[in-house]
Design a protein around this motif. Structure first.
Motif, PDB file in Angstrom:
ATOM      1  N   ALA A  33     115.378  74.700  96.984  1.00 40.96           N
ATOM      2  CA  ALA A  33     116.322  74.693  95.930  1.00 40.96           C
ATOM      3  C   ALA A  33     115.915  74.073  94.751  1.00 40.96           C
ATOM      4  CB  ALA A  33     117.787  74.269  96.445  1.00 40.96           C
ATOM      5  N   GLY A  34     115.248  72.706  94.695  1.00 43.49           N
ATOM      6  CA  GLY A  34     115.056  72.255  93.557  1.00 43.49           C
ATOM      7  C   GLY A  34     113.748  73.005  92.930  1.00 43.49           C
ATOM      8  N   ARG A  35     112.805  73.458  93.879  1.00 37.65           N
ATOM      9  CA  ARG A  35     111.747  74.312  93.227  1.00 37.65           C
ATOM     10  C   ARG A  35     112.355  75.583  92.357  1.00 37.65           C
ATOM     11  NH1 ARG A  35     109.699  70.078  93.324  1.00 37.65           N
ATOM     12  NH2 ARG A  35     107.326  69.830  94.298  1.00 37.65           N
ATOM     13  N   THR A  36     113.220  76.122  93.292  1.00 37.70           N
ATOM     14  CA  THR A  36     113.865  77.192  92.486  1.00 37.70           C
ATOM     15  C   THR A  36     114.540  77.077  91.305  1.00 37.70           C
ATOM     16  OG1 THR A  36     114.170  78.313  94.914  1.00 37.70           O
ATOM     17  CG2 THR A  36     115.587  79.207  92.876  1.00 37.70           C
ATOM     18  N   SER A  37     115.152  75.852  91.280  1.00 26.93           N
ATOM     19  CA  SER A  37     115.795  75.412  89.959  1.00 26.93           C
ATOM     20  C   SER A  37     114.739  75.316  88.801  1.00 26.93           C
ATOM     21  CB  SER A  37     116.735  74.237  90.128  1.00 26.93           C
ATOM     22  OG  SER A  37     116.981  73.737  88.878  1.00 26.93           O
ATOM     23  N   GLN A  38     113.574  74.625  89.084  1.00 29.92           N
ATOM     24  CA  GLN A  38     112.769  74.461  88.220  1.00 29.92           C
ATOM     25  C   GLN A  38     112.084  75.956  87.665  1.00 29.92           C
ATOM     26  OE1 GLN A  38     109.497  72.043  89.591  1.00 29.92           O
ATOM     27  NE2 GLN A  38     110.966  70.239  90.320  1.00 29.92           N
ATOM     28  N   LEU A  39     111.873  76.980  88.808  1.00 33.29           N
ATOM     29  CA  LEU A  39     111.492  78.118  88.429  1.00 33.29           C
ATOM     30  C   LEU A  39     112.483  78.684  87.341  1.00 33.29           C
ATOM     31  CD1 LEU A  39     110.174  79.482  91.752  1.00 33.29           C
ATOM     32  CD2 LEU A  39     108.930  79.096  89.582  1.00 33.29           C
ATOM     33  N   GLY A  40     113.865  78.494  87.555  1.00 34.89           N
ATOM     34  CA  GLY A  40     114.909  79.061  86.549  1.00 34.89           C
ATOM     35  C   GLY A  40     114.720  78.652  85.485  1.00 34.89           C
ATOM     36  N   ASP A  41     114.542  77.051  85.090  1.00 30.25           N
ATOM     37  CA  ASP A  41     114.573  76.519  83.807  1.00 30.25           C
ATOM     38  C   ASP A  41     113.170  76.894  83.010  1.00 30.25           C
ATOM     39  OD1 ASP A  41     115.544  73.407  85.155  1.00 30.25           O
ATOM     40  OD2 ASP A  41     116.592  75.121  84.384  1.00 30.25           O
ATOM     41  N   LEU A  42     112.163  77.168  84.054  1.00 29.15           N
ATOM     42  CA  LEU A  42     110.992  77.729  83.043  1.00 29.15           C
ATOM     43  C   LEU A  42     111.147  79.159  82.621  1.00 29.15           C
ATOM     44  CD1 LEU A  42     108.237  76.583  85.797  1.00 29.15           C
ATOM     45  CD2 LEU A  42     108.306  75.408  83.296  1.00 29.15           C
ATOM     46  N   ASP A  43     112.018  80.023  83.606  1.00 33.05           N
ATOM     47  CA  ASP A  43     112.029  81.368  83.041  1.00 33.05           C
ATOM     48  C   ASP A  43     113.110  81.142  81.988  1.00 33.05           C
ATOM     49  OD1 ASP A  43     112.327  82.818  86.481  1.00 33.05           O
ATOM     50  OD2 ASP A  43     110.674  82.680  84.968  1.00 33.05           O
ATOM     51  N   LEU A  44     113.831  80.255  81.541  1.00 29.67           N
ATOM     52  CA  LEU A  44     114.930  80.526  80.511  1.00 29.67           C
ATOM     53  C   LEU A  44     114.165  80.022  79.571  1.00 29.67           C
ATOM     54  CD1 LEU A  44     118.067  78.419  82.104  1.00 29.67           C
ATOM     55  CD2 LEU A  44     117.691  81.134  81.274  1.00 29.67           C
ATOM     56  N   VAL A  45     113.131  78.893  79.470  1.00 32.46           N
ATOM     57  CA  VAL A  45     112.048  78.596  78.383  1.00 32.46           C
ATOM     58  C   VAL A  45     111.417  79.638  77.944  1.00 32.46           C
ATOM     59  CG1 VAL A  45     110.583  77.031  77.522  1.00 32.46           C
ATOM     60  CG2 VAL A  45     112.301  76.215  78.992  1.00 32.46           C
ATOM     61  N   LEU A  46     110.853  80.643  78.902  1.00 32.23           N
ATOM     62  CA  LEU A  46     110.032  81.512  78.524  1.00 32.23           C
ATOM     63  C   LEU A  46     110.609  82.465  77.784  1.00 32.23           C
ATOM     64  CD1 LEU A  46     107.222  83.035  78.850  1.00 32.23           C
ATOM     65  CD2 LEU A  46     107.910  84.061  80.973  1.00 32.23           C
ATOM     66  N   THR A  47     111.953  82.980  78.268  1.00 29.77           N
ATOM     67  CA  THR A  47     112.659  84.052  77.485  1.00 29.77           C
ATOM     68  C   THR A  47     113.265  83.473  76.254  1.00 29.77           C
ATOM     69  OG1 THR A  47     113.588  84.644  79.680  1.00 29.77           O
ATOM     70  CG2 THR A  47     114.871  85.310  77.897  1.00 29.77           C
ATOM     71  N   ASP A  48     113.438  82.222  76.130  1.00 30.25           N
ATOM     72  CA  ASP A  48     113.986  81.722  74.744  1.00 30.25           C
ATOM     73  C   ASP A  48     112.787  81.715  73.822  1.00 30.25           C
ATOM     74  OD1 ASP A  48     116.333  79.220  75.772  1.00 30.25           O
ATOM     75  OD2 ASP A  48     116.447  81.202  75.216  1.00 30.25           O
ATOM     76  N   ALA A  49     111.380  81.524  74.272  1.00 29.14           N
ATOM     77  CA  ALA A  49     110.187  81.514  73.391  1.00 29.14           C
ATOM     78  C   ALA A  49     109.920  83.070  72.865  1.00 29.14           C
ATOM     79  CB  ALA A  49     108.913  81.123  74.224  1.00 29.14           C
ATOM     80  N   THR A  91     113.982  74.182  73.175  1.00 24.85           N
ATOM     81  CA  THR A  91     113.620  72.819  73.324  1.00 24.85           C
ATOM     82  C   THR A  91     114.430  71.873  74.286  1.00 24.85           C
ATOM     83  OG1 THR A  91     114.836  72.206  71.469  1.00 24.85           O
ATOM     84  CG2 THR A  91     112.534  72.854  70.945  1.00 24.85           C
ATOM     85  N   THR A  92     115.662  72.181  74.258  1.00 24.58           N
ATOM     86  CA  THR A  92     116.629  71.642  75.245  1.00 24.58           C
ATOM     87  C   THR A  92     116.384  72.228  76.560  1.00 24.58           C
ATOM     88  OG1 THR A  92     118.416  71.590  73.491  1.00 24.58           O
ATOM     89  CG2 THR A  92     118.956  71.363  75.989  1.00 24.58           C
ATOM     90  N   ARG A  93     116.028  73.303  76.862  1.00 24.44           N
ATOM     91  CA  ARG A  93     115.613  73.695  78.313  1.00 24.44           C
ATOM     92  C   ARG A  93     114.300  73.198  78.461  1.00 24.44           C
ATOM     93  NH1 ARG A  93     118.518  79.671  77.102  1.00 24.44           N
ATOM     94  NH2 ARG A  93     120.538  79.204  77.623  1.00 24.44           N
ATOM     95  N   ALA A  94     113.292  73.252  77.724  1.00 21.40           N
ATOM     96  CA  ALA A  94     111.822  72.776  77.892  1.00 21.40           C
ATOM     97  C   ALA A  94     112.219  71.238  78.390  1.00 21.40           C
ATOM     98  CB  ALA A  94     111.116  72.854  76.683  1.00 21.40           C
ATOM     99  N   GLU A  95     113.285  70.378  77.946  1.00 17.64           N
ATOM    100  CA  GLU A  95     113.256  69.133  78.353  1.00 17.64           C
ATOM    101  C   GLU A  95     113.704  68.881  79.818  1.00 17.64           C
ATOM    102  OE1 GLU A  95     113.819  67.209  73.742  1.00 17.64           O
ATOM    103  OE2 GLU A  95     115.629  67.382  75.310  1.00 17.64           O
ATOM    104  N   ALA A  96     114.714  69.986  79.986  1.00 13.80           N
ATOM    105  CA  ALA A  96     115.220  70.011  81.449  1.00 13.80           C
ATOM    106  C   ALA A  96     114.027  70.302  82.566  1.00 13.80           C
ATOM    107  CB  ALA A  96     116.142  71.038  81.604  1.00 13.80           C
ATOM    108  N   THR A  97     112.955  70.927  81.890  1.00 14.60           N
ATOM    109  CA  THR A  97     111.890  71.173  83.085  1.00 14.60           C
ATOM    110  C   THR A  97     111.197  69.890  83.589  1.00 14.60           C
ATOM    111  OG1 THR A  97     110.307  71.442  81.526  1.00 14.60           O
ATOM    112  CG2 THR A  97     111.589  73.349  82.162  1.00 14.60           C
ATOM    113  N   SER A  98     111.097  68.751  82.678  1.00 11.47           N
ATOM    114  CA  SER A  98     110.568  67.467  83.128  1.00 11.47           C
ATOM    115  C   SER A  98     109.090  67.497  83.174  1.00 11.47           C
ATOM    116  CB  SER A  98     111.124  66.722  84.499  1.00 11.47           C
ATOM    117  OG  SER A  98     112.498  66.769  84.035  1.00 11.47           O
ATOM    118  N   LEU A 105     104.485  71.544  74.151  1.00 13.05           N
ATOM    119  CA  LEU A 105     104.062  72.609  73.476  1.00 13.05           C
ATOM    120  C   LEU A 105     105.164  73.338  73.040  1.00 13.05           C
ATOM    121  CD1 LEU A 105     101.636  74.211  76.046  1.00 13.05           C
ATOM    122  CD2 LEU A 105     100.994  73.173  73.780  1.00 13.05           C
ATOM    123  N   ALA A 106     106.538  73.268  73.616  1.00 11.00           N
ATOM    124  CA  ALA A 106     107.764  73.804  73.092  1.00 11.00           C
ATOM    125  C   ALA A 106     108.176  72.940  71.815  1.00 11.00           C
ATOM    126  CB  ALA A 106     109.033  73.741  74.141  1.00 11.00           C
ATOM    127  N   ALA A 107     108.047  71.834  71.848  1.00 12.14           N
ATOM    128  CA  ALA A 107     108.258  70.805  70.544  1.00 12.14           C
ATOM    129  C   ALA A 107     107.421  71.514  69.352  1.00 12.14           C
ATOM    130  CB  ALA A 107     108.123  69.490  70.843  1.00 12.14           C
TER     131      ALA A 107
END
Length: 445
Positions: A33-49, A91-98, A105-107
């Protein structure tokens, strides 16, 4: 006594084994579940980019429109504001990926994007374009690549964990099949749902990658196609400057070539701007009574310079349309017929009820069957051949977009060895249509 003790020990061992298996499964589920959450955060950053880059591109195109008086300051400011919010969310979602690399790179990308948007807001378009071609064009692909690599690493970890969990699940399933069949069914359903979600996420990622690849190819092709007429115009002008002005025949030929190249360049830019306005929901129409004959007289001569005479057959009535948009539609259809159809071009019009059908006809081989369903989509070309000069893959897409925006329709027909692209528009005066030949149409114009 020994049998009782042995039985108690067996029960105790079984309970401990089941407890251990359940704990291992629960731990694995928590980790997954933790890894899935990380994938979700990365997908959100990719979408925003990706969305942020699209907003930046829209802002750059609308800045050109703003200088030309084709859009308003409010529309331009709204697109800039949307772009800023998207970069801030990224940038906010990128910080959530830790992930330090993703955060850095997002910054960097956001910093360049904000400076570009600030320059556009201040009216400094040249400075903004310089930033776009510099740091922004480098930072955004680097961020997307880092996100893709991080996702691949997590997916590999999940796959490895899934393989290990499969072995454990086999033993656990055997025990549970004997003791808790209902629980086994519930676990099976949960695993099945998780696998479906992972498959859907993988499919979305593949689609996003394909979209990114297509966009990169489009940008490269557009750069090449715009450079081609510019190079021709510059070269012909240099030849004139070097002395060809003294030769009237050569001068006339070079001027004709310059006019042709400039017309192609103008049409490509018009298509790009129209598509950008449609994406920004800023495409407008000024409907009025339009003399179709006058519009044809205005459009046809530029193509007769190189394609030869273009006959007009049928009636040329008044129609309800936006004159600027109608001319763009006619130019796109004639350019498509000239570039991809046969050498003999003609325009055939007819009235059906309260509507006019205006067909651009050529005697070419027609559209390949595999492209007929997609010919009006964006960026569609025949096979893997390079783009022809004057084509960025938007001509037919923009033509249909504009015709439908004027309340009409655009369709393709193949009959009698000819290809027909038919524009259907409402008549302004259904009773006032008279047959007019090409000579009369030119005289009326």
């Amino acid at each position: 006594m020994r049998r009782a003790l042995a039985g108690a020990m067996a029960v105790g061992v079984a309970v401990l084994a089941v407890s251990a298996l359940l704990y291992a499964n629960a731990s694995g589920t928590t980790w997954l579940a933790g890894r899935t959450s990380q994938l979700g955060d990365l997908d959100l950053v990719l979408t925003d980019a990706e969305v942020g880059q699209q907003r930046i591109n829209q802002a750059l195109l609308l800045a050109v429109d703003l200088e030309a008086g084709l859009t308003t300051t409010e529309v331009h400011a709204d697109v800039i504001d949307h772009a800023r919010r998207t970069l801030g969310a990224m940038t906010t979602r990128a910080e959530a990926t830790s992930d330090p690399t993703v955060v850095e790179l997002a910054a960097t990308y956001a910093e360049g994007g904000f400076r570009l948007l600030d320059a556009l807001a201040a009216g400094e378009r040249t400075a903004a374009e310089s930033i776009a071609l510099g740091e922004v064009s480098l930072a955004q692909p680097a961020l997307v690549e880092a996100l893709a690599e991080r996702r691949q690493t997590i997916l590999a970890e999940v796959e490895h964990a899934r393989s290990s969990a499969g072995i454990t699940a086999t033993g656990m399933g055997f025990v549970l099949a004997l003791l808790l069949p209902v629980a086994m069914f519930a676990v099976y359903r949960a695993l099945a749902r998780r696998q479906v979600r992972q498959a859907e996420r993988a499919a979305r990622l593949a689609s996003e990658r394909e979209l990114s690849r297509t966009k990169d190819e489009f940008i490269a092709n557009v750069s090449h196609e715009l450079r081609t007429p510019l190079t021709g115009i510059y070269g012909f002008a240099q030849v004139l400057e070097e002395g060809s002005l003294l030769d009237p025949e050569t001068s006339y030929e070079l001027v004709n070539l310059i006019i042709g190249q400039a017309a192609e360049l103008s049409r490509m830019v018009d298509d790009l701007l129209t598509a950008a306005r449609a994406d920004a929901d800023a495409l407008s129409f000024e409907m009025q009574r339009v003399d179709l004959g006058a519009e044809l007289v205005d459009v046809i001569p530029a193509f007769e310079r190189f394609a030869g005479p273009i006959a007009v057959e049928g009636v040329l009535p008044m129609v309800l349309a936006d004159p600027i948009r109608l001319r763009q539609v006619l130019r796109n259809l004639l350019a498509n017929a000239r570039n991809h159809g046969g050498p003999k071009l003609r325009i055939v019009t007819s009235v059906s009820g309260s509507r006019l059908e205006c067909a651009v006809v050529d005697d070419g081989e027609g559209v390949p069957p595999e492209l007929e369903e997609r010919m009006f989509d964006r960026f569609v070309h025949a096979g893997d051949e390079p783009l022809r000069m004057g084509s960025v893959g938007l001509g037919l897409f923009v033509a249909r977009l504009l015709v439908e925006g004027m309340g009409g329709e655009l369709r393709y027909e193949r009959a009698g060895g000819s290809s027909r692209f038919v524009v259907v528009l409402d008549l302004a005066d259904p009773t006032g249509s008279q047959p007019v030949g090409l000579t009369e149409a030119k005289a009326d114009g």
